[in-house]
Design an enzyme around this catalytic site. Sequence first.
Site, mmCIF file in Angstrom:
data_model
loop_
_atom_site.group_PDB
_atom_site.id
_atom_site.type_symbol
_atom_site.label_atom_id
_atom_site.label_comp_id
_atom_site.label_asym_id
_atom_site.label_seq_id
_atom_site.Cartn_x
_atom_site.Cartn_y
_atom_site.Cartn_z
ATOM 1 N N SER A 89 -8.694 33.759 83.608
ATOM 2 C CA SER A 89 -7.397 33.927 84.267
ATOM 3 C C SER A 89 -6.759 35.297 84.150
ATOM 4 C CB SER A 89 -6.410 32.894 83.743
ATOM 5 O OG SER A 89 -6.620 31.697 84.421
ATOM 6 N N SER B 288 -5.535 32.314 86.924
ATOM 7 C CA SER B 288 -4.210 31.762 87.068
ATOM 8 C C SER B 288 -3.078 32.781 86.886
ATOM 9 C CB SER B 288 -4.010 30.637 86.050
ATOM 10 O OG SER B 288 -4.040 31.141 84.735
ATOM 11 N N LYS C 77 3.683 36.577 81.674
ATOM 12 C CA LYS C 77 3.281 35.367 82.399
ATOM 13 C C LYS C 77 4.245 34.251 82.007
ATOM 14 C CE LYS C 77 -0.976 32.630 83.202
ATOM 15 N NZ LYS C 77 -2.425 32.566 82.897
HETATM 16 N N1 GLN Z 1 -9.773 29.086 86.688
HETATM 17 C C1 GLN Z 1 -9.986 28.439 85.434
HETATM 18 C C2 GLN Z 1 -9.298 27.110 85.444
HETATM 19 O O1 GLN Z 1 -8.814 26.736 86.435
HETATM 20 C C3 GLN Z 1 -9.515 29.312 84.305
HETATM 21 C C4 GLN Z 1 -8.054 29.280 84.113
HETATM 22 C C5 GLN Z 1 -7.585 30.123 82.975
HETATM 23 O O2 GLN Z 1 -8.294 31.007 82.477
HETATM 24 N N2 GLN Z 1 -6.386 29.845 82.526
HETATM 25 O O3 GLN Z 1 -9.222 26.430 84.478
#
Ligand code: GLN
Length: 486
Positions: free
Chosen positions: A178, A154, A79
């Site tokens: 994410s 994400s 990532k």
């Molecule tokens: N969707 C969640 C957010 O927007 C989790 C994101 C994540 O786990 N990095 O914060």
Amino acid sequence: MELLKKTAVEQHKALVNKEVSALELTKASIERIEKLDNELGCFNSTTFDSAIETAKKVDEKIAAGEEIPMLAGIPTALKDNMNMTGSKTTCSSKILENFVSPYDATITTKLKENLVPILGKANLDEFAMGSSNENSAFGIVKNPYNLKKVPGGSSGGSAASVSASEVTLSLGSDTGGSIRLPASFCGITGFKPTYGRVSRYGLIAFASSLDQIGPFGRSIEDTTLLYEAIAGYDAKDSTSLKLEVGDIYNNLKRDIKGLRVGVIKELMAEGVSDDVKASIENAIKTYEKLGAEIKEISLPLLKHSIGVYYIVATAEASSNLARFDGVKYGYRAADCENLLDMYCKTRAQGFGPEVKRRIMLGTYALSSGYYDAYYKKAQQLRRLIANDFNKAFEQVDILVSPTCPTTAFDLNSKANNPLEMYLTDIATISSNLVGAPALSMPCGFDKEGMPIGLQVIAKNLDELTLLQASYALEQELGVYLQRPNI
Ligand code: GLN
């Protein structure tokens, strides 16, 4: 090359049996990325040259009759919020667009030690804030099962690249879901280990008390191998756990007769689509067939997890992101009148709208006069949610639920509605708040052919039971063998 669509374990066998060379496998991965990625958008940047160098080293070892690590020569992606010396780490943000990392993250060092070819840096929502990968400054990622749908976020690029067989494995980070959400949407396995199991050194911080790095793979075996390769104590991360990781891969096969499986009541109620519900119920029946004891478990405070998360996570993010000020690294606005003007312009131009929203929310929650009302209260609730989980794990060994109440949604369908977007994480966030290991594995498809994910959660540090229970179900369901038609 058909082998690219196989699991890492199968690819490893092909390598040691000399059916294919590591160089051929890496080149096949490069070709597939070049063929598909203009459309899919999984990669922010590629590191093909160093991947080829690594593959050659693997081939030398094989030629010399040496034993190679299980993941040696297996095409893998990181990532783009993880550092690798000499490559860009952008976090999909304009503010870090040209930032080249001067050091390796601990996970990168470990992958290099295992001779894993790293093909590139995968797209994500800016600073890992999002659930659809639509918040990236460098373009969206498309779902390999249906190009009109989101891959989840994400870690959208990490998940989609494995799903589309551009690479075999990848790493993501999970702060509120994410890893698990995109795994669910893209029909692969994604695993968030217990908080502290994997070093965060060299991961660009979003919310430090929640962030955890974890693996994506096409099977539980692959996911376990990658987890074992990156887990373990690291003196460079003060929250890293000084505990043995254990040998899970060689102990995956276990009779799960008598295993106590808790079904989270609140996550099987309203809002769950019919197809998702039916698929999860089928997984539960399969557990029953395998001899597990099924029990309904209520987590009454779960409904507060999103509220708690959006205070704690944004508070931590507002502090972590203060360092991006145009002075130390990354983007700096031109034509500034003085220092304050430079800070303001740099941050106004460098951050995207969702990141700005989070910084404002977090700064507000921490400001004097509001700290007790928001931040302190959220931390107290976080403790109470953890108490609920502890009580549940006195009665059961694992908890199961849908990873998300729905399958992947259409591109652009929620991008302008932050609240609706936040709600997609209802099933995943609580594991981060309490630190528990949690995984998403494919368990079926909806009427449109989109993958459905089952979430499996275990108590803190019990990765062994979690992965054994997931493996038993995976082998019985066989859904993991399916690949998108791309
Ligand atoms: N969707 C969640 C957010 O927007 C989790 C994101 C994540 O786990 N990095 O914060």
